[in-house]
Write a protein that holds these residues in place. Structure first.
Motif, PDB file in Angstrom:
ATOM      1  N   LEU A 123       0.830  -1.209   0.000  1.00 15.98           N
ATOM      2  CA  LEU A 123       0.000   0.000   0.000  1.00 15.98           C
ATOM      3  C   LEU A 123       0.865   1.260   0.000  1.00 15.98           C
ATOM      4  CD1 LEU A 123      -2.775  -1.067   2.536  1.00 15.98           C
ATOM      5  CD2 LEU A 123      -3.023  -0.797   0.060  1.00 15.98           C
ATOM      6  N   LEU A 124       1.890   1.256   0.831  1.00 25.39           N
ATOM      7  CA  LEU A 124       2.782   2.414   0.895  1.00 25.39           C
ATOM      8  C   LEU A 124       3.565   2.591  -0.409  1.00 25.39           C
ATOM      9  CD1 LEU A 124       4.071   1.945   4.545  1.00 25.39           C
ATOM     10  CD2 LEU A 124       2.497   3.720   3.733  1.00 25.39           C
ATOM     11  N   HIS A 125       4.019   1.486  -0.963  1.00 22.31           N
ATOM     12  CA  HIS A 125       4.764   1.546  -2.222  1.00 22.31           C
ATOM     13  C   HIS A 125       3.876   2.087  -3.339  1.00 22.31           C
ATOM     14  CE1 HIS A 125       7.206   0.196  -5.651  1.00 22.31           C
ATOM     15  NE2 HIS A 125       8.215   0.400  -4.809  1.00 22.31           N
ATOM     16  N   ARG A 126       2.635   1.717  -3.335  1.00 23.57           N
ATOM     17  CA  ARG A 126       1.676   2.235  -4.329  1.00 23.57           C
ATOM     18  C   ARG A 126       1.548   3.747  -4.177  1.00 23.57           C
ATOM     19  NH1 ARG A 126      -0.489   3.331  -8.796  1.00 23.57           N
ATOM     20  NH2 ARG A 126      -2.717   3.611  -8.843  1.00 23.57           N
ATOM     21  N   ARG A 127       1.496   4.226  -2.949  1.00 22.22           N
ATOM     22  CA  ARG A 127       1.389   5.667  -2.706  1.00 22.22           C
ATOM     23  C   ARG A 127       2.649   6.388  -3.199  1.00 22.22           C
ATOM     24  NH1 ARG A 127      -1.567   9.769  -3.087  1.00 22.22           N
ATOM     25  NH2 ARG A 127      -1.191  11.378  -1.561  1.00 22.22           N
ATOM     26  N   VAL A 128       3.806   5.778  -3.010  1.00 20.47           N
ATOM     27  CA  VAL A 128       5.059   6.344  -3.524  1.00 20.47           C
ATOM     28  C   VAL A 128       4.972   6.482  -5.040  1.00 20.47           C
ATOM     29  CG1 VAL A 128       7.514   5.866  -3.911  1.00 20.47           C
ATOM     30  CG2 VAL A 128       6.534   5.583  -1.633  1.00 20.47           C
ATOM     31  N   ASN A 129       4.492   5.450  -5.705  1.00 18.64           N
ATOM     32  CA  ASN A 129       4.373   5.488  -7.168  1.00 18.64           C
ATOM     33  C   ASN A 129       3.441   6.602  -7.624  1.00 18.64           C
ATOM     34  OD1 ASN A 129       6.148   3.380  -7.529  1.00 18.64           O
ATOM     35  ND2 ASN A 129       4.544   1.826  -7.638  1.00 18.64           N
ATOM     36  N   VAL A 130       2.330   6.779  -6.926  1.00 14.07           N
ATOM     37  CA  VAL A 130       1.378   7.837  -7.286  1.00 14.07           C
ATOM     38  C   VAL A 130       2.028   9.207  -7.129  1.00 14.07           C
ATOM     39  CG1 VAL A 130      -0.769   8.967  -6.552  1.00 14.07           C
ATOM     40  CG2 VAL A 130      -0.693   6.484  -6.814  1.00 14.07           C
ATOM     41  N   LEU A 131       2.727   9.420  -6.034  1.00 18.03           N
ATOM     42  CA  LEU A 131       3.388  10.708  -5.812  1.00 18.03           C
ATOM     43  C   LEU A 131       4.515  10.947  -6.825  1.00 18.03           C
ATOM     44  CD1 LEU A 131       3.435  10.727  -1.916  1.00 18.03           C
ATOM     45  CD2 LEU A 131       2.079  12.203  -3.406  1.00 18.03           C
ATOM     46  N   MET A 132       5.235   9.894  -7.172  1.00 18.00           N
ATOM     47  CA  MET A 132       6.302  10.034  -8.172  1.00 18.00           C
ATOM     48  C   MET A 132       5.710  10.385  -9.541  1.00 18.00           C
ATOM     49  SD  MET A 132       9.217   9.706  -6.728  1.00 18.00           S
ATOM     50  CE  MET A 132      10.220   9.559  -8.183  1.00 18.00           C
ATOM     51  N   LEU A 133       4.589   9.787  -9.893  1.00 15.22           N
ATOM     52  CA  LEU A 133       3.934  10.119 -11.163  1.00 15.22           C
ATOM     53  C   LEU A 133       3.452  11.569 -11.165  1.00 15.22           C
ATOM     54  CD1 LEU A 133       1.946   6.842 -11.903  1.00 15.22           C
ATOM     55  CD2 LEU A 133       3.918   7.753 -13.153  1.00 15.22           C
ATOM     56  N   ALA A 134       2.988  12.037 -10.023  1.00 15.26           N
ATOM     57  CA  ALA A 134       2.565  13.435  -9.921  1.00 15.26           C
ATOM     58  C   ALA A 134       3.752  14.367 -10.144  1.00 15.26           C
ATOM     59  CB  ALA A 134       1.917  13.695  -8.558  1.00 15.26           C
ATOM     60  N   LYS A 135       4.902  14.021  -9.603  1.00 15.21           N
ATOM     61  CA  LYS A 135       6.112  14.834  -9.796  1.00 15.21           C
ATOM     62  C   LYS A 135       6.541  14.814 -11.263  1.00 15.21           C
ATOM     63  CE  LYS A 135       9.764  17.204  -8.645  1.00 15.21           C
ATOM     64  NZ  LYS A 135       9.639  18.626  -8.362  1.00 15.21           N
ATOM     65  N   GLU A 136       6.484  13.645 -11.890  1.00 21.09           N
ATOM     66  CA  GLU A 136       6.854  13.558 -13.300  1.00 21.09           C
ATOM     67  C   GLU A 136       5.898  14.376 -14.167  1.00 21.09           C
ATOM     68  OE1 GLU A 136       7.235   9.455 -14.403  1.00 21.09           O
ATOM     69  OE2 GLU A 136       8.789   9.103 -12.899  1.00 21.09           O
ATOM     70  N   ALA A 137       4.619  14.367 -13.832  1.00 20.48           N
ATOM     71  CA  ALA A 137       3.648  15.168 -14.573  1.00 20.48           C
ATOM     72  C   ALA A 137       3.942  16.655 -14.396  1.00 20.48           C
ATOM     73  CB  ALA A 137       2.235  14.842 -14.112  1.00 20.48           C
ATOM     74  N   GLN A 138       4.314  17.037 -13.194  1.00 20.93           N
ATOM     75  CA  GLN A 138       4.674  18.431 -12.939  1.00 20.93           C
ATOM     76  C   GLN A 138       5.900  18.818 -13.770  1.00 20.93           C
ATOM     77  OE1 GLN A 138       6.457  19.116  -9.189  1.00 20.93           O
ATOM     78  NE2 GLN A 138       6.725  21.294  -9.548  1.00 20.93           N
ATOM     79  N   ASN A 139       6.901  17.933 -13.822  1.00 24.39           N
ATOM     80  CA  ASN A 139       8.098  18.205 -14.621  1.00 24.39           C
ATOM     81  C   ASN A 139       7.750  18.355 -16.105  1.00 24.39           C
ATOM     82  OD1 ASN A 139       9.678  18.158 -12.333  1.00 24.39           O
ATOM     83  ND2 ASN A 139      10.435  16.075 -12.667  1.00 24.39           N
ATOM     84  N   GLU A 140       6.862  17.541 -16.593  1.00 23.16           N
ATOM     85  CA  GLU A 140       6.452  17.624 -18.006  1.00 23.16           C
ATOM     86  C   GLU A 140       5.733  18.929 -18.290  1.00 23.16           C
ATOM     87  OE1 GLU A 140       7.127  15.635 -20.599  1.00 23.16           O
ATOM     88  OE2 GLU A 140       8.438  14.529 -19.239  1.00 23.16           O
ATOM     89  N   ARG A 141       4.884  19.372 -17.374  1.00 19.75           N
ATOM     90  CA  ARG A 141       4.180  20.643 -17.535  1.00 19.75           C
ATOM     91  C   ARG A 141       5.155  21.804 -17.572  1.00 19.75           C
ATOM     92  NH1 ARG A 141       0.598  18.262 -13.906  1.00 19.75           N
ATOM     93  NH2 ARG A 141       1.490  19.447 -12.173  1.00 19.75           N
ATOM     94  N   GLN A 142       6.205  21.720 -16.761  1.00 23.13           N
ATOM     95  CA  GLN A 142       7.191  22.800 -16.710  1.00 23.13           C
ATOM     96  C   GLN A 142       8.011  22.870 -18.003  1.00 23.13           C
ATOM     97  OE1 GLN A 142       9.452  22.116 -13.156  1.00 23.13           O
ATOM     98  NE2 GLN A 142       7.955  23.149 -11.843  1.00 23.13           N
ATOM     99  N   LYS A 143       8.212  21.729 -18.656  1.00 21.44           N
ATOM    100  CA  LYS A 143       8.963  21.709 -19.903  1.00 21.44           C
ATOM    101  C   LYS A 143       8.205  22.372 -21.035  1.00 21.44           C
ATOM    102  CE  LYS A 143      11.674  17.561 -18.992  1.00 21.44           C
ATOM    103  NZ  LYS A 143      11.907  16.159 -19.387  1.00 21.44           N
ATOM    104  N   LEU A 144       6.876  22.316 -20.949  1.00 15.74           N
ATOM    105  CA  LEU A 144       6.048  22.872 -22.023  1.00 15.74           C
ATOM    106  C   LEU A 144       5.971  24.333 -21.873  1.00 15.74           C
ATOM    107  CD1 LEU A 144       3.092  20.360 -22.022  1.00 15.74           C
ATOM    108  CD2 LEU A 144       5.005  20.448 -23.595  1.00 15.74           C
TER     109      LEU A 144
END
Length: 144
Positions: A123-144
């Motif tokens: 469960l905790l590892h799943r939450r880590v993955n969700v937060l990491m995906l949110a960070k990657e999405a933020q990074n992609e938005r900043q590149k645009l």
């Protein structure tokens, strides 16, 4: 050899109780940390990942090793049962079965610690993955 009985009852079972408390405490701490984590406050994904996975290995280690600790207790309990059979000359089936049943309680305790620990880790590892995906999405938005 009666010392093995006390070692199983107090040592092995006690250790498993302590490990279960540690696993639950770490899981609660991590859950609270994840709940309050702002992914935008981290400069890099590596920095975020390091913060998110801190102490998570403790829960996984407890979950993966608790069955072996329980098995050790069972082996010690079986050794005690056979030793008392050999030195006492008893072949009373009721005594033997009672000794073996008590020895198996350590394995059951190990599983009672391991299963929730592994579930918490997942469960905790799943939450880590969700937060990491949110960070990657933020990074992609900043590149645009």
């Amino acid at each position: 050899m009666n010392m093995l009985g006390h070692l199983v009852d107090y040592g092995i079972i006690g250790l498993l109780v302590v490990l279960s408390i540690v696993a639950i405490a770490v899981a609660i701490e991590r859950y609270r940390f994840y709940k309050s984590t702002d992914v935008e406050s981290y400069q890099t994904t590596q920095e975020l990942e390091s913060a998110l996975t801190g102490r998570l290995h403790i829960v996984a280690t407890i979950g993966s090793n608790a069955p072996y600790i329980g098995l050790l207790g069972t082996v010690l309990g079986i050794m005690q049962t056979f030793y008392s059979m050999g030195t006492g000359g008893t072949t009373n089936v009721n005594d033997i079965m009672a000794g073996l049943a008590l020895a198996l309680k350590a394995t059951a305790a190990g599983l009672l610690v391991a299963i929730p620990s592994i579930v918490l880790y997942n469960l905790l590892h799943r939450r880590v993955n969700v937060l990491m995906l949110a960070k990657e999405a933020q990074n992609e938005r900043q590149k645009l």
